[in-house]
Motif scaffolding. Structure first.
Motif, mmCIF file in Angstrom:
data_model
loop_
_atom_site.group_PDB
_atom_site.id
_atom_site.type_symbol
_atom_site.label_atom_id
_atom_site.label_comp_id
_atom_site.label_asym_id
_atom_site.label_seq_id
_atom_site.Cartn_x
_atom_site.Cartn_y
_atom_site.Cartn_z
ATOM 1 N N ASP A 1 0.822 -1.213 0.000
ATOM 2 C CA ASP A 1 0.000 0.000 0.000
ATOM 3 C C ASP A 1 0.856 1.263 0.000
ATOM 4 O O ASP A 1 0.420 2.312 -0.482
ATOM 5 C CB ASP A 1 -0.924 0.020 1.220
ATOM 6 C CG ASP A 1 -2.012 -1.042 1.131
ATOM 7 O OD1 ASP A 1 -2.275 -1.531 0.009
ATOM 8 O OD2 ASP A 1 -2.593 -1.388 2.176
ATOM 9 N N LEU A 2 2.054 1.174 0.544
ATOM 10 C CA LEU A 2 2.946 2.335 0.576
ATOM 11 C C LEU A 2 3.159 2.914 -0.811
ATOM 12 O O LEU A 2 3.166 4.135 -0.998
ATOM 13 C CB LEU A 2 4.292 1.936 1.179
ATOM 14 C CG LEU A 2 5.435 2.950 0.993
ATOM 15 C CD1 LEU A 2 5.181 4.191 1.828
ATOM 16 C CD2 LEU A 2 6.786 2.320 1.333
ATOM 17 N N HIS A 3 3.319 2.066 -1.792
ATOM 18 C CA HIS A 3 3.650 2.535 -3.130
ATOM 19 C C HIS A 3 2.490 3.304 -3.753
ATOM 20 O O HIS A 3 2.699 4.310 -4.437
ATOM 21 C CB HIS A 3 4.065 1.349 -3.998
ATOM 22 C CG HIS A 3 5.179 0.555 -3.384
ATOM 23 N ND1 HIS A 3 5.080 -0.793 -3.108
ATOM 24 C CD2 HIS A 3 6.403 0.937 -2.927
ATOM 25 C CE1 HIS A 3 6.201 -1.207 -2.543
ATOM 26 N NE2 HIS A 3 7.013 -0.183 -2.415
ATOM 27 N N GLN B 1 0.346 4.969 -1.966
ATOM 28 C CA GLN B 1 0.328 6.228 -1.216
ATOM 29 C C GLN B 1 1.318 7.228 -1.799
ATOM 30 O O GLN B 1 1.020 8.424 -1.900
ATOM 31 C CB GLN B 1 0.650 5.971 0.253
ATOM 32 C CG GLN B 1 -0.407 5.185 1.007
ATOM 33 C CD GLN B 1 0.034 4.893 2.431
ATOM 34 O OE1 GLN B 1 0.534 5.762 3.142
ATOM 35 N NE2 GLN B 1 -0.138 3.645 2.861
ATOM 36 N N ILE B 2 2.488 6.749 -2.172
ATOM 37 C CA ILE B 2 3.504 7.642 -2.732
ATOM 38 C C ILE B 2 3.013 8.282 -4.019
ATOM 39 O O ILE B 2 3.103 9.503 -4.195
ATOM 40 C CB ILE B 2 4.824 6.880 -2.957
ATOM 41 C CG1 ILE B 2 5.483 6.577 -1.610
ATOM 42 C CG2 ILE B 2 5.778 7.699 -3.836
ATOM 43 C CD1 ILE B 2 6.715 5.700 -1.709
ATOM 44 N N ILE B 3 2.470 7.491 -4.940
ATOM 45 C CA ILE B 3 2.067 8.079 -6.221
ATOM 46 C C ILE B 3 0.818 8.941 -6.086
ATOM 47 O O ILE B 3 0.564 9.800 -6.932
ATOM 48 C CB ILE B 3 1.866 6.999 -7.312
ATOM 49 C CG1 ILE B 3 0.704 6.068 -6.972
ATOM 50 C CG2 ILE B 3 3.140 6.228 -7.533
ATOM 51 C CD1 ILE B 3 0.384 5.100 -8.095
ATOM 52 N N SER B 4 0.043 8.733 -5.018
ATOM 53 C CA SER B 4 -1.138 9.563 -4.818
ATOM 54 C C SER B 4 -0.820 10.872 -4.085
ATOM 55 O O SER B 4 -1.560 11.852 -4.201
ATOM 56 C CB SER B 4 -2.218 8.797 -4.052
ATOM 57 O OG SER B 4 -1.793 8.496 -2.739
ATOM 58 N N GLN B 5 0.306 10.897 -3.348
ATOM 59 C CA GLN B 5 0.611 12.066 -2.529
ATOM 60 C C GLN B 5 1.832 12.865 -2.982
ATOM 61 O O GLN B 5 1.992 14.020 -2.608
ATOM 62 C CB GLN B 5 0.821 11.640 -1.068
ATOM 63 C CG GLN B 5 -0.426 11.032 -0.435
ATOM 64 C CD GLN B 5 -0.220 10.680 1.029
ATOM 65 O OE1 GLN B 5 0.475 11.388 1.755
ATOM 66 N NE2 GLN B 5 -0.821 9.576 1.469
ATOM 67 N N VAL B 6 2.712 12.240 -3.764
ATOM 68 C CA VAL B 6 3.919 12.930 -4.215
ATOM 69 C C VAL B 6 3.759 13.282 -5.692
ATOM 70 O O VAL B 6 3.432 12.407 -6.500
ATOM 71 C CB VAL B 6 5.173 12.056 -4.010
ATOM 72 C CG1 VAL B 6 6.419 12.785 -4.510
ATOM 73 C CG2 VAL B 6 5.323 11.671 -2.544
ATOM 74 N N PRO B 7 3.993 14.523 -6.087
ATOM 75 C CA PRO B 7 3.830 14.926 -7.492
ATOM 76 C C PRO B 7 4.766 14.154 -8.421
ATOM 77 O O PRO B 7 5.836 13.684 -8.010
ATOM 78 C CB PRO B 7 4.184 16.421 -7.479
ATOM 79 C CG PRO B 7 4.009 16.851 -6.066
ATOM 80 C CD PRO B 7 4.348 15.665 -5.223
ATOM 81 N N SER B 8 4.362 14.037 -9.657
ATOM 82 C CA SER B 8 5.177 13.358 -10.661
ATOM 83 C C SER B 8 5.409 14.282 -11.849
ATOM 84 O O SER B 8 4.771 15.329 -11.982
ATOM 85 C CB SER B 8 4.496 12.072 -11.132
ATOM 86 O OG SER B 8 3.267 12.365 -11.779
ATOM 87 N N GLU C 1 15.796 0.949 -0.275
ATOM 88 C CA GLU C 1 15.043 2.197 -0.121
ATOM 89 C C GLU C 1 14.724 2.814 -1.480
ATOM 90 O O GLU C 1 13.641 3.372 -1.685
ATOM 91 C CB GLU C 1 15.832 3.198 0.729
ATOM 92 C CG GLU C 1 16.100 2.752 2.147
ATOM 93 C CD GLU C 1 17.317 1.851 2.270
ATOM 94 O OE1 GLU C 1 17.547 1.345 3.396
ATOM 95 O OE2 GLU C 1 18.038 1.627 1.268
ATOM 96 N N VAL C 2 15.676 2.730 -2.405
ATOM 97 C CA VAL C 2 15.448 3.287 -3.742
ATOM 98 C C VAL C 2 14.318 2.536 -4.437
ATOM 99 O O VAL C 2 13.427 3.132 -5.048
ATOM 100 C CB VAL C 2 16.749 3.231 -4.567
ATOM 101 C CG1 VAL C 2 16.476 3.579 -6.029
ATOM 102 C CG2 VAL C 2 17.789 4.184 -3.984
ATOM 103 N N LEU C 3 14.335 1.217 -4.335
ATOM 104 C CA LEU C 3 13.278 0.416 -4.948
ATOM 105 C C LEU C 3 11.926 0.698 -4.293
ATOM 106 O O LEU C 3 10.906 0.866 -4.969
ATOM 107 C CB LEU C 3 13.612 -1.069 -4.833
ATOM 108 C CG LEU C 3 14.775 -1.549 -5.697
ATOM 109 C CD1 LEU C 3 15.346 -2.849 -5.148
ATOM 110 C CD2 LEU C 3 14.343 -1.741 -7.130
ATOM 111 N N ASN C 4 11.916 0.728 -2.962
ATOM 112 C CA ASN C 4 10.666 0.921 -2.221
ATOM 113 C C ASN C 4 10.029 2.275 -2.481
ATOM 114 O O ASN C 4 8.814 2.381 -2.665
ATOM 115 C CB ASN C 4 10.945 0.774 -0.715
ATOM 116 C CG ASN C 4 10.269 -0.439 -0.114
ATOM 117 O OD1 ASN C 4 9.287 -0.937 -0.645
ATOM 118 N ND2 ASN C 4 10.793 -0.916 0.985
ATOM 119 N N PHE C 5 10.849 3.311 -2.472
ATOM 120 C CA PHE C 5 10.310 4.664 -2.487
ATOM 121 C C PHE C 5 10.285 5.310 -3.867
ATOM 122 O O PHE C 5 9.599 6.303 -4.060
ATOM 123 C CB PHE C 5 11.108 5.556 -1.528
ATOM 124 C CG PHE C 5 11.088 5.082 -0.105
ATOM 125 C CD1 PHE C 5 9.916 4.620 0.476
ATOM 126 C CD2 PHE C 5 12.241 5.066 0.661
ATOM 127 C CE1 PHE C 5 9.882 4.170 1.788
ATOM 128 C CE2 PHE C 5 12.235 4.623 1.978
ATOM 129 C CZ PHE C 5 11.042 4.167 2.539
#
Length: 292
Positions: A44-46, A48-55, A162-166
């Motif tokens: 679920d973290l991943h 959350q990242i794409i929904s909350q961090v701009p791309s 960490e690079v893969l996860n985040f």
């Protein structure tokens, strides 16, 4: 800290890596043991990242393909990653590399774009749904994402979990959602631990690839023998490794010439200079195959 260029703060032209029985995932907020091989999974973290961090979007090329990626400068300031000890060290560092801790995966180095540009001619490097690709030292994963856009089966490897996860896994989801992610695997660890895991894995052909794509992974002389051993293990007899890197890395002694010397000395593989870029510090794309 990071020497970023362009408004998305991800690009850099600074001159100066399905069996789950023996692998582990990295919990968010834990201290990583980067030398050990790990397999990571989508959580679920991943999302959350794409929904909350701009791309942002990199328009790859004349083919019209575009690659989306999470903006790293905002990712590293996000509460989603700030609890991770290694990310804190990276964020506070004054260098793009922390030996034994972090190998630069939160940046896209300029040779990545050199290799994408070189691969745009699909007649030279055909990719389809049966093609197996390893994005080695993947960082943001743009090389693997490029192959994935043609339907390839792609494994992503980076030194840092960490690079893969985040970054890497969110970028894959950002571009390909559920269907694309089913074609991918994610591994972390140093070259030696990855090589050891593959050596113990049966059947070994699960870790042999038509293409190994890698960018700026030959900057340190100390790492080159382990990288070369891994390439010999992972490359299919008919496969090719495409390496994009600087001819020489000042201060650390690595570069394409040093890596080619290791290849020549061993005589199992052979290398060929496919393209040279002379704007700024000289860069090259090298093709590596088994000798015929």
């Amino acid at each position: 800290m990071f020497k970023f260029l362009k408004d998305d703060n991800l690009y850099s032209n600074s001159t100066n890596q399905t069996n789950t029985d023996s692998v582990t995932t990295l919990p968010v907020g834990s201290q990583s043991s980067v030398s050990n091989f790990q397999k990571l999974f989508v959580t679920d973290l991943h999302q959350q990242i794409i929904s909350q961090v701009p791309s942002s979007t990199y328009s790859a090329t004349p083919t019209g393909k575009s690659l989306r990626y999470v903006k790293v400068n905002q990712l590293l300031r996000s509460h989603l990653v700030q609890s991770d000890d290694t990310v804190k060290r990276i964020h506070d560092a004054t260098s793009d590399l922390i030996p034994g801790v972090y190998e630069g995966g939160f940046k896209i180095w300029e040779c990545t774009f050199d290799l994408i540009s070189h691969m745009e001619d699909g007649s030279k490097y055909p990719i389809d749904k049966t093609t197996k690709v390893l994005d080695l030292g993947c960082g943001s994963g743009l090389l693997g994402l490029f192959a994935l856009s043609y339907g390839a089966l792609v494994d992503f490897h980076d030194y840092n979990p960490e690079v893969l996860n985040f970054l890497t896994i969110p970028n894959v989801i950002l571009n390909h959602q559920d269907e694309g992610i089913k074609s991918c695997q994610f591994f972390s660890g140093d070259w030696k631990s990855f090589h050891q895991h593959i050596s113990e894995y049966k059947p070994i052909h699960q870790f042999q690839y038509d293409y190994i794509l890698t960018s700026e992974t030959v900057y340190n002389m100390e790492y080159l023998p382990a990288l070369y051993s891994l390439i010999k293990q992972c490359l299919k007899p008919t496969g090719i490794m495409l390496l994009a890197a600087k001819t020489y890395y000042f201060g650390v002694g690595g570069g394409t010439k040093a890596f080619q010397q290791i290849i020549d000395d061993d005589k199992a593989l052979e290398s060929e200079i496919l393209k040279v870029f002379r704007d700024g510090v000289q860069r090259e794309i090298i093709g590596v195959r088994f000798r015929r």
